[in-house]
Design a protein around this motif. Structure first.
Motif, PDB file in Angstrom:
ATOM      1  N   LYS A 171       2.069  11.196   5.901  1.00 45.32           N
ATOM      2  CA  LYS A 171       1.909  10.215   4.835  1.00 45.32           C
ATOM      3  C   LYS A 171       2.174   8.801   5.369  1.00 45.32           C
ATOM      4  CE  LYS A 171       1.117  13.347   1.686  1.00 45.32           C
ATOM      5  NZ  LYS A 171      -0.217  13.476   1.059  1.00 45.32           N
ATOM      6  N   LYS A 172       1.779   7.804   4.590  1.00 52.19           N
ATOM      7  CA  LYS A 172       1.987   6.418   4.989  1.00 52.19           C
ATOM      8  C   LYS A 172       3.462   6.096   5.181  1.00 52.19           C
ATOM      9  CE  LYS A 172      -2.231   4.575   2.920  1.00 52.19           C
ATOM     10  NZ  LYS A 172      -2.815   3.632   1.925  1.00 52.19           N
ATOM     11  N   SER A 173       4.303   6.831   4.472  1.00 47.26           N
ATOM     12  CA  SER A 173       5.750   6.636   4.594  1.00 47.26           C
ATOM     13  C   SER A 173       6.294   7.189   5.910  1.00 47.26           C
ATOM     14  CB  SER A 173       6.463   7.329   3.428  1.00 47.26           C
ATOM     15  OG  SER A 173       6.231   8.739   3.479  1.00 47.26           O
ATOM     16  N   GLY A 174       5.454   7.958   6.622  1.00 50.08           N
ATOM     17  CA  GLY A 174       5.882   8.588   7.869  1.00 50.08           C
ATOM     18  C   GLY A 174       6.354  10.015   7.692  1.00 50.08           C
ATOM     19  N   LYS A 175       6.423  10.479   6.438  1.00 55.64           N
ATOM     20  CA  LYS A 175       6.874  11.841   6.166  1.00 55.64           C
ATOM     21  C   LYS A 175       5.798  12.851   6.549  1.00 55.64           C
ATOM     22  CE  LYS A 175       8.670  14.781   2.455  1.00 55.64           C
ATOM     23  NZ  LYS A 175       8.993  14.883   1.018  1.00 55.64           N
ATOM     24  N   TRP A 176       6.259  13.947   7.148  1.00 62.40           N
ATOM     25  CA  TRP A 176       5.346  15.024   7.516  1.00 62.40           C
ATOM     26  C   TRP A 176       5.351  16.060   6.386  1.00 62.40           C
ATOM     27  CZ3 TRP A 176       4.707  16.775  13.212  1.00 62.40           C
ATOM     28  CH2 TRP A 176       4.568  15.650  14.040  1.00 62.40           C
TER      29      TRP A 176
END
Length: 199
Positions: A171-176
């Motif tokens: 995700k754009k937040s960096g969460k996988w």
């Protein structure tokens, strides 16, 4: 004519087969490719000659034996020399390339050799352990995933594709975010691949 054919076959087995077997087994530790017979014949013969020169120093008596009149033990000895020995040589040679023993040894004396693996792709994927990977595509999209035993990496230079068995959407937040799927990525799409150990 039959005698000549028998002699040709015997010469082929002595001067080409050990080299072919050694290179074939070695290739299984690398990219799986061996030279085409016509192109690689000189290499096969050179390796076979070196191999037999070593065996001649170890067991010179075997080279005085005629295969057609050999007893059982001598025939077993020739089977070992012609088939099993080259396979062992191939295994040792393949492991040597993977572990880079000879290159490290020569480096101590300031000597370097041409790397036997043709590309970084082949070198990396010939022995990659279970890893986390981050694949960045040319369009900027990213795929995170687990590269493990059910994954697949192409070993042909014409199609450098990769199948990742377990993927995560980033995700754009960096969460996988895990997905219940794998992904096939063709070489035309890949910009970079990052690896780190899965622990």
């Amino acid at each position: 004519m039959e005698l000549l054919d028998a002699q040709k076959i015997q010469l082929f087995f002595i001067f080409a087969v050990p080299g072919m077997i050694a290179l074939y087994v070695r290739a299984q530790f690398l990219d799986g490719k061996i030279p085409d017979f016509k192109v690689g014949l000189a290499t096969y013969v050179a390796i076979s000659l070196i191999y037999h020169a070593i065996w001649f120093l170890i067991a010179p008596g075997m080279y005085a034996v005629k295969v057609v009149s050999a007893n059982g033990c001598e025939k077993v000895g020739w089977v070992f020399i012609e088939f099993i020995g080259p396979a062992i040589l191939g295994v040792v040679s393949g492991i040597n390339v993977r572990k880079q023993w000879l290159r490290k040894f020569l480096a101590k004396f300031g000597l370097t050799t041409v790397h036997p693996v043709a590309s970084a792709w082949d070198w990396k994927f010939s022995g990659v352990p279970e890893s986390w990977v981050l694949v960045v595509l040319k369009d900027g999209k990213q795929w995170g995933g687990v590269l493990s035993e059910k994954s697949f990496i192409s070993s042909t230079s014409k199609e450098r594709d990769i199948f990742i068995e377990k993927v995560y959407e980033i995700k754009k937040s960096g969460k996988w975010v895990g997905r219940d799927s794998g992904v096939l990525i063709t070489h035309q799409q890949i910009q970079t691949i990052e690896f780190w150990p899965k622990g």
